[in-house]
Design an enzyme around this catalytic site. Structure first.
Site, PDB file in Angstrom:
ATOM      1  N   SER A 157       5.315   5.569 -11.263  1.00  0.00           N
ATOM      2  CA  SER A 157       3.949   5.955 -11.639  1.00  0.00           C
ATOM      3  C   SER A 157       3.912   7.436 -11.968  1.00  0.00           C
ATOM      4  O   SER A 157       4.692   8.221 -11.417  1.00  0.00           O
ATOM      5  CB  SER A 157       2.981   5.696 -10.485  1.00  0.00           C
ATOM      6  OG  SER A 157       1.723   6.285 -10.769  1.00  0.00           O
TER       7      SER A 157
ATOM      8  N   TYR B  75       0.987   7.098  -1.816  1.00  0.00           N
ATOM      9  CA  TYR B  75       1.359   6.364  -3.035  1.00  0.00           C
ATOM     10  C   TYR B  75       2.256   7.238  -3.925  1.00  0.00           C
ATOM     11  O   TYR B  75       3.280   6.779  -4.438  1.00  0.00           O
ATOM     12  CB  TYR B  75       0.089   5.946  -3.772  1.00  0.00           C
ATOM     13  CG  TYR B  75       0.291   5.173  -5.061  1.00  0.00           C
ATOM     14  CD1 TYR B  75       0.677   3.836  -5.053  1.00  0.00           C
ATOM     15  CD2 TYR B  75       0.059   5.777  -6.300  1.00  0.00           C
ATOM     16  CE1 TYR B  75       0.836   3.124  -6.238  1.00  0.00           C
ATOM     17  CE2 TYR B  75       0.212   5.072  -7.492  1.00  0.00           C
ATOM     18  CZ  TYR B  75       0.598   3.748  -7.452  1.00  0.00           C
ATOM     19  OH  TYR B  75       0.750   3.046  -8.631  1.00  0.00           O
TER      20      TYR B  75
HETATM   21  N1  LIG Z   1      -2.570   0.220 -13.250  1.00  0.00           N
HETATM   22  C1  LIG Z   1      -2.123   1.439 -13.250  1.00  0.00           C
HETATM   23  O1  LIG Z   1      -2.810   2.383 -13.673  1.00  0.00           O
HETATM   24  C2  LIG Z   1      -0.736   1.746 -12.736  1.00  0.00           C
HETATM   25  C3  LIG Z   1      -0.229   3.025 -12.959  1.00  0.00           C
HETATM   26  C4  LIG Z   1       1.043   3.339 -12.500  1.00  0.00           C
HETATM   27  C5  LIG Z   1       1.790   2.382 -11.845  1.00  0.00           C
HETATM   28  N2  LIG Z   1       1.279   1.147 -11.632  1.00  0.00           N
HETATM   29  C6  LIG Z   1       2.120   0.180 -10.907  1.00  0.00           C
HETATM   30  O2  LIG Z   1       2.258  -1.012 -11.659  1.00  0.00           O
HETATM   31  C7  LIG Z   1       2.461  -2.120 -10.776  1.00  0.00           C
HETATM   32  C8  LIG Z   1       1.486  -3.222 -11.139  1.00  0.00           C
HETATM   33  O3  LIG Z   1       0.176  -2.761 -10.898  1.00  0.00           O
HETATM   34  P1  LIG Z   1      -1.117  -3.355 -11.599  1.00  0.00           P
HETATM   35  O4  LIG Z   1      -1.879  -2.202 -12.104  1.00  0.00           O
HETATM   36  O5  LIG Z   1      -0.770  -4.457 -12.510  1.00  0.00           O
HETATM   37  O6  LIG Z   1      -1.881  -3.849 -10.289  1.00  0.00           O
HETATM   38  P2  LIG Z   1      -2.520  -5.236  -9.890  1.00  0.00           P
HETATM   39  O7  LIG Z   1      -3.257  -4.965  -8.623  1.00  0.00           O
HETATM   40  O8  LIG Z   1      -3.219  -5.851 -11.027  1.00  0.00           O
HETATM   41  O9  LIG Z   1      -1.209  -6.115  -9.577  1.00  0.00           O
HETATM   42  C9  LIG Z   1      -0.412  -5.929  -8.429  1.00  0.00           C
HETATM   43  C10 LIG Z   1       0.071  -7.290  -7.959  1.00  0.00           C
HETATM   44  O10 LIG Z   1       0.913  -7.104  -6.802  1.00  0.00           O
HETATM   45  C11 LIG Z   1       0.613  -8.149  -5.894  1.00  0.00           C
HETATM   46  N3  LIG Z   1       0.997  -7.785  -4.532  1.00  0.00           N
HETATM   47  C12 LIG Z   1       0.426  -6.862  -3.712  1.00  0.00           C
HETATM   48  N4  LIG Z   1       1.028  -6.862  -2.521  1.00  0.00           N
HETATM   49  C13 LIG Z   1       2.013  -7.802  -2.580  1.00  0.00           C
HETATM   50  C14 LIG Z   1       2.978  -8.283  -1.653  1.00  0.00           C
HETATM   51  N5  LIG Z   1       3.053  -7.805  -0.410  1.00  0.00           N
HETATM   52  N6  LIG Z   1       3.835  -9.250  -2.069  1.00  0.00           N
HETATM   53  C15 LIG Z   1       3.756  -9.761  -3.314  1.00  0.00           C
HETATM   54  N7  LIG Z   1       2.858  -9.349  -4.229  1.00  0.00           N
HETATM   55  C16 LIG Z   1       2.002  -8.393  -3.858  1.00  0.00           C
HETATM   56  C17 LIG Z   1      -0.903  -8.353  -6.019  1.00  0.00           C
HETATM   57  O11 LIG Z   1      -1.308  -9.605  -5.504  1.00  0.00           O
HETATM   58  C18 LIG Z   1      -1.088  -8.222  -7.523  1.00  0.00           C
HETATM   59  O12 LIG Z   1      -0.976  -9.460  -8.196  1.00  0.00           O
HETATM   60  C19 LIG Z   1       2.307  -1.554  -9.355  1.00  0.00           C
HETATM   61  O13 LIG Z   1       3.573  -1.284  -8.808  1.00  0.00           O
HETATM   62  C20 LIG Z   1       1.545  -0.259  -9.579  1.00  0.00           C
HETATM   63  O14 LIG Z   1       1.758   0.677  -8.549  1.00  0.00           O
HETATM   64  C21 LIG Z   1       0.033   0.798 -12.064  1.00  0.00           C
END
Ligand SMILES: NC(=O)c1ccc[n+]([C@@H]2O[C@H](COP(=O)([O-])OP(=O)(O)OC[C@H]3O[C@@H](n4cnc5c(N)ncnc54)[C@H](O)[C@@H]3O)[C@@H](O)[C@H]2O)c1
Length: 252
Positions: free
Chosen positions: A143, A158
């Site tokens: 991230s 985070y």
């Molecule tokens: N959206 C953003 O702006 C952003 C930015 C940088 C990084 N990210 C990273 O991208 C990745 C995906 O994020 P997203 O934005 O799609 O979020 P999201 O919340 O839509 O998806 C995250 C998924 O992880 C699952 N999850 C959470 N805990 C879990 C566990 N213990 N076991 C299995 N699954 C689990 C959730 O149920 C969910 O489906 C993450 O690692 C997040 O940190 C997102």
């Protein structure tokens, strides 16, 4: 990019508007057999049905990535059924918008268990199978918060966790390169998904966009295309890299 005959395992692929589900689609629509894992089984079941309805090959599996025994048995199950795992996308992640002085220890540990320790579990379980076939592609979710400190929804735990993911990615890349396995990360900026949990009001969005030279919030396809590229055979000379996908909000 063609993923015919490739087996891809994507964690955190349940959330409807999430990066994991979109990544599964991008790989599946290019021929991969995809296994979608999430703690939310209904989510991955629905995602797999959506992909299969478009002639994809998708299977859902319930998995809490913080549970080593579950990780181990799911990996054995996949290898037993499909024979191999070519691509691992460590996408499951959570955040909490807590300020440093208020972070309780349990929350610190939870953030590290879901975002970092799970990647150690999954990588350790999958690598022997990749080594055996002398081929593998691992893509981890970092991230922008891990690079420049927290943002609107990223606490310091985070940021620390995502910086740890980058370090782990580089070290695994070095160790595994002789075995035909690459390990890379992507570092998204602000992407419109559910992880922000309602924190992203229109007002906040406008403020953030002022700091994004490209002039918009990122989409899940922005991220999924890059993950797919890193997961492709053609990206075999890229390893230990963390690719920014942030519209220029942070350039290093
Ligand atoms: N959206 C953003 O702006 C952003 C930015 C940088 C990084 N990210 C990273 O991208 C990745 C995906 O994020 P997203 O934005 O799609 O979020 P999201 O919340 O839509 O998806 C995250 C998924 O992880 C699952 N999850 C959470 N805990 C879990 C566990 N213990 N076991 C299995 N699954 C689990 C959730 O149920 C969910 O489906 C993450 O690692 C997040 O940190 C997102």
């Amino acid at each position: 990019m063609n993923f015919q005959d490739r087996v891809a395992f994507i964690t955190g692929a349940g959330s409807k508007r999430g990066i994991g589900r979109e990544t599964a689609k991008q790989l599946a629509y290019r021929g991969a057999t995809v296994i979608l894992a999430d703690i939310d089984f209904e989510g991955v079941k629905e995602a797999a049905e959506e992909i299969n309805a478009q002639n994809g090959k998708a299977s859902p599996v319930q998995l809490d990535v913080t549970n080593r025994a579950q990780v181990s048995s799911v990996v054995q199950e996949i290898v037993g059924k499909f024979g191999k795992i070519d691509i691992l996308v460590n996408n499951a992640g959570i955040t909490r918008p807590t300020r440093v002085l208020e972070i309780p220890e349990e929350e610190w540990d939870l953030i590290f268990r879901v975002n970092v320790k799970s990647i150690y579990y999954l990588t350790q379980e999958v690598l022997p199978h990749m080594k055996r076939q002398h081929y593998g592609r691992i893509v981890n979710l970092g991230s922008v918060s891990g690079k420049r400190g927290g943002g609107v929804f990223g606490g310091s735990h985070y940021s620390a966790a995502k910086a740890a993911v980058a370090g782990f990615t580089k070290a695994v890349a070095r160790e595994m390169a002789p075995f035909g396995i690459t390990c890379n990360a992507v570092a998204p900026g602000l992407i419109g998904t559910d992880i922000t949990g309602g924190m992203l009001t229109e007002e906040v969005k406008k403020e953030i966009i002022k700091g994004v030279p490209v002039g918009r919030i990122g989409t899940v396809t922005d991220v999924a295309y890059t993950i797919a590229f890193l997961a492709s055979e053609q990206a075999g000379y890229i390893t230990g890299e963390e690719i920014d996908i942030n519209g220029g909000m942070h350039i290093d």
